[in-house]
Structure formats: C-alpha cells, structure tokens
Design a protein around this motif. Structure first.
Motif, PDB file in Angstrom:
ATOM      1  N   LYS A   7       0.834  -1.028  -0.149  1.00  0.00           N
ATOM      2  CA  LYS A   7       0.011  -0.101  -0.007  1.00  0.00           C
ATOM      3  C   LYS A   7       0.962   1.406  -0.020  1.00  0.00           C
ATOM      4  CE  LYS A   7      -4.086  -1.822   2.451  1.00  0.00           C
ATOM      5  NZ  LYS A   7      -5.329  -1.857   3.512  1.00  0.00           N
ATOM      6  N   THR A  28      -9.760   8.332   1.717  1.00  0.00           N
ATOM      7  CA  THR A  28      -9.771   7.910   3.058  1.00  0.00           C
ATOM      8  C   THR A  28      -9.339   6.317   3.149  1.00  0.00           C
ATOM      9  OG1 THR A  28     -11.754   9.407   3.596  1.00  0.00           O
ATOM     10  CG2 THR A  28     -11.423   7.461   4.860  1.00  0.00           C
ATOM     11  N   SER A  30      -6.762   3.307   4.881  1.00  0.00           N
ATOM     12  CA  SER A  30      -5.154   2.977   5.161  1.00  0.00           C
ATOM     13  C   SER A  30      -4.008   3.407   4.069  1.00  0.00           C
ATOM     14  CB  SER A  30      -4.890   1.665   5.865  1.00  0.00           C
ATOM     15  OG  SER A  30      -5.263   0.558   4.760  1.00  0.00           O
ATOM     16  N   THR A  31      -4.642   3.110   2.962  1.00  0.00           N
ATOM     17  CA  THR A  31      -3.707   3.452   1.901  1.00  0.00           C
ATOM     18  C   THR A  31      -3.545   4.922   1.578  1.00  0.00           C
ATOM     19  OG1 THR A  31      -4.524   1.429   0.895  1.00  0.00           O
ATOM     20  CG2 THR A  31      -3.148   2.742  -0.539  1.00  0.00           C
ATOM     21  N   ASP A  84     -11.610  -1.188  -2.248  1.00  0.00           N
ATOM     22  CA  ASP A  84     -11.867  -2.027  -1.847  1.00  0.00           C
ATOM     23  C   ASP A  84     -11.781  -3.160  -2.726  1.00  0.00           C
ATOM     24  OD1 ASP A  84     -12.274  -1.226   1.096  1.00  0.00           O
ATOM     25  OD2 ASP A  84     -14.076  -0.199   0.010  1.00  0.00           O
ATOM     26  N   LYS A  94     -15.848   0.966  -3.379  1.00  0.00           N
ATOM     27  CA  LYS A  94     -15.024   1.704  -2.325  1.00  0.00           C
ATOM     28  C   LYS A  94     -16.169   1.909  -1.346  1.00  0.00           C
ATOM     29  CE  LYS A  94     -13.044   5.525  -3.080  1.00  0.00           C
ATOM     30  NZ  LYS A  94     -12.216   4.968  -2.060  1.00  0.00           N
ATOM     31  N   GLY A  95     -15.678   2.481   0.139  1.00  0.00           N
ATOM     32  CA  GLY A  95     -16.729   2.669   1.116  1.00  0.00           C
ATOM     33  C   GLY A  95     -16.470   1.693   2.290  1.00  0.00           C
ATOM     34  N   GLU A 103     -16.125  10.585  -1.116  1.00  0.00           N
ATOM     35  CA  GLU A 103     -15.086  10.149  -1.851  1.00  0.00           C
ATOM     36  C   GLU A 103     -15.805  10.470  -3.408  1.00  0.00           C
ATOM     37  OE1 GLU A 103     -12.843   6.833   0.803  1.00  0.00           O
ATOM     38  OE2 GLU A 103     -14.487   6.180  -0.348  1.00  0.00           O
ATOM     39  N   LYS A 121      -6.487  -6.323  -4.138  1.00  0.00           N
ATOM     40  CA  LYS A 121      -7.713  -5.695  -4.422  1.00  0.00           C
ATOM     41  C   LYS A 121      -8.048  -5.608  -5.729  1.00  0.00           C
ATOM     42  CE  LYS A 121      -7.550  -3.565  -0.135  1.00  0.00           C
ATOM     43  NZ  LYS A 121      -7.732  -2.216  -0.108  1.00  0.00           N
TER      44      LYS A 121
HETATM   45  C1  5RP Z   1     -12.938   4.298   2.745  1.00  0.00           C
HETATM   46  C2  5RP Z   1     -12.449   3.831   1.244  1.00  0.00           C
HETATM   47  C3  5RP Z   1     -11.231   3.031   1.076  1.00  0.00           C
HETATM   48  O1  5RP Z   1     -10.476   3.508   0.094  1.00  0.00           O
HETATM   49  C4  5RP Z   1     -11.278   1.656   1.138  1.00  0.00           C
HETATM   50  O2  5RP Z   1     -12.005   1.080   1.976  1.00  0.00           O
HETATM   51  C5  5RP Z   1      -9.862   0.855   1.128  1.00  0.00           C
HETATM   52  O3  5RP Z   1      -9.274   1.069   2.191  1.00  0.00           O
HETATM   53  P1  5RP Z   1      -7.666   0.617   2.697  1.00  0.00           P
HETATM   54  O4  5RP Z   1      -6.784   1.685   2.012  1.00  0.00           O
HETATM   55  O5  5RP Z   1      -7.603   0.664   4.176  1.00  0.00           O
HETATM   56  O6  5RP Z   1      -7.621  -0.926   1.956  1.00  0.00           O
HETATM   57  O7  5RP Z   1     -13.208   3.549   0.241  1.00  0.00           O
HETATM   58  O8  5RP Z   1     -14.215   4.531   2.576  1.00  0.00           O
END
Ligand code: 5RP
Length: 222
Positions: A7, A28, A30-31, A84, A94-95, A103, A121
């Motif tokens: 990531k 939004t 972790s990435t 996701d 996403k979400g 977003e 992903k």
């Molecule tokens: C948040 C999102 C994120 O981009 C999605 O859940 C990926 O998250 P992560 O980067 O933690 O794997 O859509 O609403």
C-alpha cells in the motif's frame, strides 16, 4: 513484502502525479493515510488539499497541510484514493471506511483519479467485497427491500454513522458484471445517498503495489 508495505509503495508512486502548486483531493483509509504521511514530506509541492472525510482532514492538518472546503477549492487536478476492489476497467468498489459519498464527490470534482492499492484488491468480477450503500436513516428498510429484490443481502453496519449523519448497508452476494448499470439503478432507489460503485466515473490509473514493485494499470477493454 507485506500488504501494508505494498500500500505504501503504491502511495509513494502517486506522488509523481502531483502538479506543482495545485490543490488536490485526498481519499480515506489506510492506503490514503500512507499517501497523506508521504505527502507531508513534500507538502511545499501543493497549495492545499480537499479531504474526503473528517478523519483525513484531521490527519492532513496534523501534518500542517492546509485543508480547503471543496466549495472554496473549485476544480481539482488530481484525486488520490484507495479501493476495496478494482477490476480491469478500473471500476471500483469503495466505502469500506464509510466515506463513499464524500469520496465520490471529490473524485467527481477532479480531472484525474489515481487509485492506489495493494494487489489483493484487483479482481476479475466485482462483488466479493460487500457493496456499501449510504442511506438516509428513515429509508433503511425500504432500501433493504429493494436491494433484496435485486439479489443482494443487505446488512446494516452496526454502530456506524457517516460524516453526513447517515447509515451504511453493506450488500453481500452480488456478482457485479454490469457495474455502470447497477451503480445507476441503486442511485435511483429513494433514500440512497450514494453507493460504493465507482464505475460511471472510474479511476483513470490504478497504481498497484505488488511484491515485485508497483504496477501501473489503465482501463482495459472498455
Ligand atoms: C474508504 C474507502 C477506502 O479507500 C477503502 O476502504 C480501502 O481502504 P484501505 O486503503 O484501508 O484498504 O473507500 O471509504
């Protein structure tokens, strides 16, 4: 290389897409958090950022990066966010973090959408990850019935309220082979604020962290 390192590598590669002196949109999760932390090291390159959630806005501000309201910022040159799931058309789910509506708004206000993710992903068919739908609370049961009629199994995200004061239904069991059509169909159910399909406005580039380095994908076969 572990998932988190992949990531971070994808986030690092996204820094190259920043136009000097621009205002950029930031997602939004972790990435996206990796991107924010790396951006802090080169923050002089941008004028300001627009955040897709209160959490990302706080993190940007903690790094001393100016955060603007989208209404003050106008059109953005770049939006950087995670996903996701992604397919080879760069349609996304996403979400997972519940920020899908903001977003989608910030992505829609941006000329270029760079999606950053680790290689777990990338999927052939979207839908294994439950599709989040943000719903006005009074419409929860109506939307759940309509979603069941489409073949999905909605599950209320317990104890979660979005930044917009709404609830999330996570829809299991969908095999999404017509993402543009489904995105539009779901948006027309009364009470739906947004669904987590990003297919009408997909990503323009997917930077995928892999054990062998970062792969750059553009939409294929669409
Ligand atoms: C948040 C999102 C994120 O981009 C999605 O859940 C990926 O998250 P992560 O980067 O933690 O794997 O859509 O609403």
């Amino acid at each position: 290389m572990d998932q988190d390192a992949m990531k971070r590598a994808a986030a690092q590669a996204a820094l190259d897409y920043i136009e000097p002196g621009s205002i950029i949109g930031i997602g939004t999760g972790s990435t996206a958090n990796h991107f924010i932390d790396l951006l802090a090291g080169v923050k002089g390159r941008i004028e300001a950022a627009v955040a897709s959630s209160q959490a990302s806005a706080r993190r940007l501000q903690e790094h001393g990066i100016p955060v603007l309201d989208l209404n003050e910022a106008g059109r953005l040159s770049l939006y950087v966010d995670g996903a996701d799931e992604a397919n080879d058309l760069l349609h996304l789910i996403k979400g997972g973090g519940g920020a899908l509506t903001r977003e989608k708004i910030v992505a829609g206000a941006s000329d270029h959408f760079v999606c950053i993710a680790d290689d777990t992903k990338l999927v052939d068919v979207l839908g294994k990850f439950p599709l989040p739908i943000e719903v006005i609370p009074m419409a929860r049961e109506l939307v759940a019935r309509e979603v069941r009629a489409l073949g999905g199994e909605p599950v209320l995200r317990e104890g979660f309220v979005t930044d917009n004061g709404n609830v999330i239904l996570d829809v299991h069991g969908l095999v999404i082979d017509e993402a543009v059509r489904l995105e539009s169909l779901l948006n027309h159910i009364p009470g739906v604020v947004t669904n987590g399909l990003f297919a009408i406005r997909p990503a323009d580039v997917l930077l995928l962290g892999t054990p062998d380095g970062v792969r750059r994908l553009t939409p294929q076969g669409g």
